[in-house]
Design a protein around this motif. Structure first.
Motif, PDB file in Angstrom:
ATOM      1  N   SER A 184      -6.151   5.802   6.427  1.00  0.00           N
ATOM      2  CA  SER A 184      -6.334   5.232   5.093  1.00  0.00           C
ATOM      3  C   SER A 184      -5.757   3.820   5.022  1.00  0.00           C
ATOM      4  O   SER A 184      -6.290   2.962   4.314  1.00  0.00           O
ATOM      5  N   ILE A 185      -4.660   3.581   5.754  1.00  0.00           N
ATOM      6  CA  ILE A 185      -4.104   2.226   5.806  1.00  0.00           C
ATOM      7  C   ILE A 185      -5.094   1.291   6.486  1.00  0.00           C
ATOM      8  O   ILE A 185      -5.285   0.147   6.056  1.00  0.00           O
ATOM      9  N   TYR A 186      -5.743   1.794   7.531  1.00  0.00           N
ATOM     10  CA  TYR A 186      -6.743   0.976   8.236  1.00  0.00           C
ATOM     11  C   TYR A 186      -7.907   0.626   7.311  1.00  0.00           C
ATOM     12  O   TYR A 186      -8.378  -0.522   7.295  1.00  0.00           O
TER      13      TYR A 186
ATOM     14  N   GLN B 176      -8.602  -3.048  16.705  1.00  0.00           N
ATOM     15  CA  GLN B 176      -7.989  -3.226  15.389  1.00  0.00           C
ATOM     16  C   GLN B 176      -7.041  -2.069  15.073  1.00  0.00           C
ATOM     17  O   GLN B 176      -5.922  -2.284  14.569  1.00  0.00           O
ATOM     18  N   ILE B 177      -7.479  -0.837  15.349  1.00  0.00           N
ATOM     19  CA  ILE B 177      -6.644   0.334  15.088  1.00  0.00           C
ATOM     20  C   ILE B 177      -5.395   0.300  15.949  1.00  0.00           C
ATOM     21  O   ILE B 177      -4.280   0.630  15.482  1.00  0.00           O
TER      22      ILE B 177
ATOM     23  N   TYR C 102       0.833  -1.206   0.000  1.00  0.00           N
ATOM     24  CA  TYR C 102       0.000   0.000   0.000  1.00  0.00           C
ATOM     25  C   TYR C 102       0.867   1.255   0.000  1.00  0.00           C
ATOM     26  O   TYR C 102       0.624   2.201  -0.765  1.00  0.00           O
ATOM     27  N   LEU C 103       1.917   1.285   0.833  1.00  0.00           N
ATOM     28  CA  LEU C 103       2.793   2.449   0.899  1.00  0.00           C
ATOM     29  C   LEU C 103       3.629   2.584  -0.376  1.00  0.00           C
ATOM     30  O   LEU C 103       3.956   3.695  -0.807  1.00  0.00           O
TER      31      LEU C 103
ATOM     32  N   TRP D  55       2.775   8.139   6.755  1.00  0.00           N
ATOM     33  CA  TRP D  55       3.725   7.035   6.687  1.00  0.00           C
ATOM     34  C   TRP D  55       4.238   6.873   5.260  1.00  0.00           C
ATOM     35  O   TRP D  55       3.483   7.022   4.280  1.00  0.00           O
ATOM     36  N   TYR D  56       5.549   6.541   5.147  1.00  0.00           N
ATOM     37  CA  TYR D  56       6.189   6.332   3.873  1.00  0.00           C
ATOM     38  C   TYR D  56       7.003   5.040   3.909  1.00  0.00           C
ATOM     39  O   TYR D  56       7.488   4.621   4.964  1.00  0.00           O
ATOM     40  N   ILE D  57       7.173   4.444   2.741  1.00  0.00           N
ATOM     41  CA  ILE D  57       8.040   3.288   2.645  1.00  0.00           C
ATOM     42  C   ILE D  57       9.484   3.799   2.533  1.00  0.00           C
ATOM     43  O   ILE D  57       9.748   4.822   1.896  1.00  0.00           O
TER      44      ILE D  57
END
Length: 306
Positions: free
Chosen positions: A258-260, A276-277, A245-246, A300-302
Motif C-alpha cells: 500500500s505504501i508503494y 522501484q519496490i 502516510y504512516l 509498518w508503523y510510525i
C-alpha cells in the motif's frame, strides 16, 4: 526491393518517383513559445538520395544480392551487400581526403559525373551534419564485415525531446558531441573517456553504462518536470511522504504494497516496478534502523517521537 507503406500503387515506381514521394513527406514542429507549428520535411532531400546512391555505388555485385530500401513509420532503412570500404564509421567521418579506392570504379565515376554521389567522398559526413542541422537523431550504421553487409537507418522523427532541445539551445556542441549524445539518447554504450568528458561539461549524468541528460540541461531546456518524473523525487522527500502516510494510517499501520501504491507515481520512471519496490524496501529498512518507523510482521508503523 521497396516495402512502401505509405503509398500503395498497382505498378512499379522508378527510383526517382519513390524518392520524390518520400521527399514530400512533412511533419509539424512546435517552436518554443508559440502555438503555431512550423512545417518541415520529414527527411532531408540530400540525405535520402545520398544513402541510396551509396548503396548502389558500393554494392558488391559479385555476391548477387539485392539492395533494400524500406520506409518505416519513423525511419528509412537501407542495406547493401559488401564490406564497408572505409573500414569503420569513424574512419569515414574523420577522413579529410577523397577516397582512393572504389569497389565499382567505373560506376562510381559515372555517378559522380551525373552528380548522384558526393564528388569528394564525404557524403556520409554530410548526412550526419544535415541531421545535426535539423536537430534529428544521427544516422545508424550497422557494419558487418564478416557477413559483408552494411545497414543504414535515417530517422525522420525525434527519439528523445531532451536531446532535440539540447541541439536547438546549445550552439557550442561539435558533431562528435552530438554523435555521443545521440548514443546516450538511444541507450547505447559510449567510450568511457568520452563519457567522462561529457560528465565534466555537465551534458550527461549517471554511472556507466546508464547515462542520461543532466539536470542542468533539463533546466536549460525547460524539461525539469519530465526530468523529475524520470529520476524520481529525492530520498528526503520520499522519507517525508512515507512518514506522512504512516502517520495517517495511525495504529492500523500499512503494508509495503500500500505504501508503494501511494509512492509509485513519484518513484523513478527509468526503473522497473521490481527495482522501484526494492528501492522502497531499502528506504523502509534505512528508516527502521534510524528508529523512526518499525515493522511488526509485514506491517509498518510510525514510531512516536518523545
Amino acid at each position: 526491393v521497396v516495402d512502401y507503406e505509405h503509398f500503395t500503387v498497382p505498378f512499379i515506381l522508378t527510383v526517382d518517383e519513390i524518392l520524390s514521394k518520400i521527399e514530400n513527406l512533412t511533419l509539424r514542429e512546435m517552436p518554443g513559445g508559440t502555438l503555431f507549428p512550423d512545417t518541415m520535411k520529414q527527411y532531408d532531400d540530400y540525405t535520402i538520395r545520398e544513402a541510396l546512391h551509396n548503396c548502389i555505388a558500393h554494392q558488391d555485385y559479385t555476391l548477387q544480392q539485392r539492395i533494400n530500401f524500406v520506409e518505416n513509420p519513423g525511419y528509412l532503412y537501407y542495406s547493401n551487400a559488401g564490406t564497408f570500404i572505409p573500414g569503420t564509421l569513424e574512419n569515414a567521418l574523420r577522413n579529410e581526403e577523397p577516397q582512393t579506392h572504389f569497389r565499382n570504379e567505373c560506376l562510381c565515376r559515372a555517378m559522380v559525373d551525373f552528380n548522384m554521389i558526393d564528388t569528394v567522398s564525404r557524403g556520409i559526413k554530410k548526412m550526419f551534419n544535415e541531421q545535426w542541422r535539423r536537430h534529428f537523431p544521427m544516422p545508424d550504421y550497422e557494419i558487418d564485415q564478416i557477413k559483408k553487409k552494411v545497414v543504414v537507418r535515417i530517422y525522420g522523427n525525434e527519439i528523445n525531446k531532451r536531446y532535440t532541445d539540447l541541439l536547438k539551445t546549445n550552439d557550442t556542441l561539435s558533431l562528435w558531441d552530438c554523435i555521443s549524445l545521440d548514443a546516450v539518447q538511444k541507450g547505447r554504450t559510449i567510450h568511457e573517456d568520452v563519457a567522462q568528458d561529457l560528465l565534466k561539461r555537465g551534458l550527461i549524468e549517471g554511472e556507466a553504462p546508464h547515462y542520461s541528460i543532466s539536470l542542468s540541461i533539463a533546466k536549460n531546456t525547460h524539461q525539469l518536470p519530465s526530468y523529475t518524473k524520470t529520476k524520481g523525487l529525492d530520498k528526503e522527500r520520499l522519507r517525508q511522504m512515507v512518514l506522512q502516510y504512516l502517520s495517517n494510517a495511525g495504529s492500523e499501520g500499512a503494508k509495503r504494497d500500500s505504501i508503494y501504491e501511494y509512492l509509485k507515481d513519484v518513484l523513478p520512471r527509468n526503473k522497473t516496478e521490481e527495482q522501484q519496490i526494492r528501492m522502497l524496501g531499502d528506504l523502509l529498512k534505512s528508516m527502521s534502523k534510524e528508529g523512526i518507523i518499525k515493522a511488526e510482521g509485514r506491517t509498518w508503523y510510525i514510531v512516536p517521537q518523545i
